[in-house]
Design a protein around this motif. Structure first.
Motif, PDB file in Angstrom:
ATOM      1  N   HIS A  56       0.205  21.477   5.135  1.00 25.64           N
ATOM      2  CA  HIS A  56       1.358  21.473   6.038  1.00 25.64           C
ATOM      3  C   HIS A  56       1.736  20.059   6.453  1.00 25.64           C
ATOM      4  O   HIS A  56       2.073  19.799   7.620  1.00 25.64           O
ATOM      5  N   MET A  57       1.657  19.144   5.498  1.00 26.11           N
ATOM      6  CA  MET A  57       2.062  17.765   5.740  1.00 26.11           C
ATOM      7  C   MET A  57       3.240  17.426   4.831  1.00 26.11           C
ATOM      8  O   MET A  57       3.486  18.098   3.822  1.00 26.11           O
ATOM      9  N   GLU A  58       3.963  16.384   5.201  1.00 23.58           N
ATOM     10  CA  GLU A  58       5.127  15.968   4.426  1.00 23.58           C
ATOM     11  C   GLU A  58       4.699  15.073   3.262  1.00 23.58           C
ATOM     12  O   GLU A  58       3.926  14.128   3.446  1.00 23.58           O
ATOM     13  N   PHE A  59       5.198  15.378   2.083  1.00 24.46           N
ATOM     14  CA  PHE A  59       4.905  14.563   0.905  1.00 24.46           C
ATOM     15  C   PHE A  59       5.797  13.331   0.926  1.00 24.46           C
ATOM     16  O   PHE A  59       7.031  13.425   0.904  1.00 24.46           O
ATOM     17  N   LEU A  60       5.188  12.141   0.982  1.00 29.15           N
ATOM     18  CA  LEU A  60       5.917  10.874   1.011  1.00 29.15           C
ATOM     19  C   LEU A  60       5.594  10.094  -0.256  1.00 29.15           C
ATOM     20  O   LEU A  60       4.442   9.722  -0.487  1.00 29.15           O
ATOM     21  N   TYR A  61       6.603   9.845  -1.051  1.00 31.77           N
ATOM     22  CA  TYR A  61       6.407   9.137  -2.318  1.00 31.77           C
ATOM     23  C   TYR A  61       6.515   7.631  -2.059  1.00 31.77           C
ATOM     24  O   TYR A  61       7.542   7.001  -2.255  1.00 31.77           O
ATOM     25  N   THR A  62       5.420   7.041  -1.581  1.00 32.01           N
ATOM     26  CA  THR A  62       5.401   5.631  -1.214  1.00 32.01           C
ATOM     27  C   THR A  62       5.073   4.758  -2.428  1.00 32.01           C
ATOM     28  O   THR A  62       4.626   5.245  -3.462  1.00 32.01           O
ATOM     29  N   ASN A  63       5.269   3.449  -2.271  1.00 30.46           N
ATOM     30  CA  ASN A  63       4.910   2.513  -3.336  1.00 30.46           C
ATOM     31  C   ASN A  63       3.414   2.554  -3.629  1.00 30.46           C
ATOM     32  O   ASN A  63       2.985   2.481  -4.788  1.00 30.46           O
ATOM     33  N   ASP A  64       2.608   2.657  -2.560  1.00 29.78           N
ATOM     34  CA  ASP A  64       1.156   2.721  -2.750  1.00 29.78           C
ATOM     35  C   ASP A  64       0.762   3.960  -3.539  1.00 29.78           C
ATOM     36  O   ASP A  64      -0.051   3.892  -4.466  1.00 29.78           O
ATOM     37  N   LEU A  65       1.340   5.100  -3.182  1.00 25.95           N
ATOM     38  CA  LEU A  65       1.027   6.342  -3.898  1.00 25.95           C
ATOM     39  C   LEU A  65       1.460   6.236  -5.351  1.00 25.95           C
ATOM     40  O   LEU A  65       0.713   6.642  -6.259  1.00 25.95           O
ATOM     41  N   CYS A  66       2.630   5.693  -5.583  1.00 31.79           N
ATOM     42  CA  CYS A  66       3.126   5.507  -6.950  1.00 31.79           C
ATOM     43  C   CYS A  66       2.144   4.670  -7.763  1.00 31.79           C
ATOM     44  O   CYS A  66       1.826   5.016  -8.917  1.00 31.79           O
ATOM     45  N   ASN A  67       1.642   3.589  -7.180  1.00 30.32           N
ATOM     46  CA  ASN A  67       0.694   2.720  -7.886  1.00 30.32           C
ATOM     47  C   ASN A  67      -0.600   3.459  -8.205  1.00 30.32           C
ATOM     48  O   ASN A  67      -1.168   3.306  -9.289  1.00 30.32           O
ATOM     49  N   HIS A  68      -1.088   4.274  -7.249  1.00 29.40           N
ATOM     50  CA  HIS A  68      -2.312   5.043  -7.483  1.00 29.40           C
ATOM     51  C   HIS A  68      -2.116   6.056  -8.608  1.00 29.40           C
ATOM     52  O   HIS A  68      -2.980   6.217  -9.477  1.00 29.40           O
ATOM     53  N   PHE A 215      -7.651   2.276  -2.210  1.00 29.92           N
ATOM     54  CA  PHE A 215      -6.635   2.841  -1.318  1.00 29.92           C
ATOM     55  C   PHE A 215      -6.586   1.973  -0.067  1.00 29.92           C
ATOM     56  O   PHE A 215      -7.487   2.031   0.773  1.00 29.92           O
ATOM     57  N   GLU A 216      -5.538   1.185   0.055  1.00 19.19           N
ATOM     58  CA  GLU A 216      -5.455   0.223   1.160  1.00 19.19           C
ATOM     59  C   GLU A 216      -4.497   0.651   2.262  1.00 19.19           C
ATOM     60  O   GLU A 216      -4.483   0.055   3.341  1.00 19.19           O
ATOM     61  N   GLU A 217      -3.680   1.660   2.004  1.00 18.75           N
ATOM     62  CA  GLU A 217      -2.712   2.074   3.019  1.00 18.75           C
ATOM     63  C   GLU A 217      -3.409   2.699   4.216  1.00 18.75           C
ATOM     64  O   GLU A 217      -4.566   3.087   4.142  1.00 18.75           O
ATOM     65  N   GLY A 218      -2.668   2.803   5.335  1.00 21.38           N
ATOM     66  CA  GLY A 218      -3.251   3.344   6.559  1.00 21.38           C
ATOM     67  C   GLY A 218      -3.507   4.835   6.470  1.00 21.38           C
ATOM     68  O   GLY A 218      -3.105   5.512   5.533  1.00 21.38           O
ATOM     69  N   SER A 219      -4.163   5.358   7.512  1.00 20.87           N
ATOM     70  CA  SER A 219      -4.527   6.772   7.538  1.00 20.87           C
ATOM     71  C   SER A 219      -3.313   7.650   7.791  1.00 20.87           C
ATOM     72  O   SER A 219      -2.557   7.447   8.733  1.00 20.87           O
ATOM     73  N   TYR A 220      -3.125   8.659   6.926  1.00 22.86           N
ATOM     74  CA  TYR A 220      -2.070   9.638   7.133  1.00 22.86           C
ATOM     75  C   TYR A 220      -2.345  10.457   8.397  1.00 22.86           C
ATOM     76  O   TYR A 220      -1.439  10.870   9.102  1.00 22.86           O
ATOM     77  N   ARG A 221      -3.618  10.684   8.686  1.00 24.92           N
ATOM     78  CA  ARG A 221      -3.981  11.488   9.838  1.00 24.92           C
ATOM     79  C   ARG A 221      -3.577  10.771  11.141  1.00 24.92           C
ATOM     80  O   ARG A 221      -3.119  11.391  12.083  1.00 24.92           O
TER      81      ARG A 221
END
Length: 226
Positions: A56-68, A215-221
């Motif tokens: 039940h979270m929003e899918f965000l297609y970020t640059n970091d996710l794209c790279n992973h 994984f360097e991005e901040g916590s989604y939680r």
């Protein structure tokens, strides 16, 4: 010590054939049915989105996710499928990515000696409990064809079985390294912390056998709770 005859002639080909005859390593896994990088990327992205939406979270297609996704899709299709390490701070998508990889593998599969196999996923504390409660089953578990262990570093390093000190994660990694069996891990520890916890020998094994994704991005939680 027995001396070899002076006229003995051994060719390099004979030496190579003899040494390879005792080799126990397995061939690298390959993505089944010739999936391309583009196909692997699309499958993994879709699987990741589904895992996010399940929670039940929003899918965000970020640059970091794209790279992973790009990095892991290349690993999946590059013929170097022995190991993968997802490393980074708490709550930034490592476990979700591991679940997505499991889903992608269940759809497309990896091939091992012509047999299509799935990926078994387990957390590190469960590995420790299995080792402590049933070492024989733990040994069989170490031989799982394609294994993923989540949250390495949260489990106790040592457990005791009737006075015998066991190191479950160390034994697991060492066994799979020696047998050249594929292993995917996630951990909140950085490389220096891994070395302090498991020792230089094991961390060197991991560096050799695993492709590392940071994984360097901040916590989604934190973003959701803030």
């Amino acid at each position: 010590m027995k001396k070899l005859p002076k006229d003995l002639k051994i060719t390099l080909e004979q030496v190579e054939r003899h040494l390879k005859s005792g080799k126990t390593s397995n061939p690298r896994l390959t993505f089944s049915e010739g999936w391309t990088y583009e196909q692997a990327y699309d499958i993994l992205t879709h699987a990741y989105r589904i895992e996010v939406e399940k929670r039940h979270m929003e899918f965000l297609y970020t640059n970091d996710l794209c790279n992973h996704l790009e990095d892991i899709a290349k690993w999946m299709t590059g013929g170097n499928g022995l190991g993968l390490a997802l490393m980074g701070d708490v709550g930034n998508g490592k476990t979700t990515m591991m679940r997505a990889l499991r889903g992608a593998v269940s759809l497309a599969g990896f091939e091992d000696h012509g047999e299509t196999i799935g990926m078994k996923m387990i957390d590190s504390n469960s590995v420790t409990r299995l080792c402590r409660n049933d070492y024989e089953q733990f040994y069989k578990f170490c031989n799982t064809k394609f294994l993923a262990v989540d949250d390495i570093g949260r489990e106790p390093v040592e457990v005791k079985d009737y006075g015998t000190v066991l190191n479950p994660i160390i034994e697991l990694i060492q066994y799979r390294y020696e047998k050249q069996l594929p292993l995917v891990i996630s951990t909140n520890l950085d490389p220096a912390m891994m070395k302090d916890r498991y020792g230089a020998r094991i961390t060197d094994r991991m560096k050799e056998m695993m492709h590392i994704v940071i994984f360097e991005e901040g916590s989604y939680r934190k973003e959701v709770l803030s």
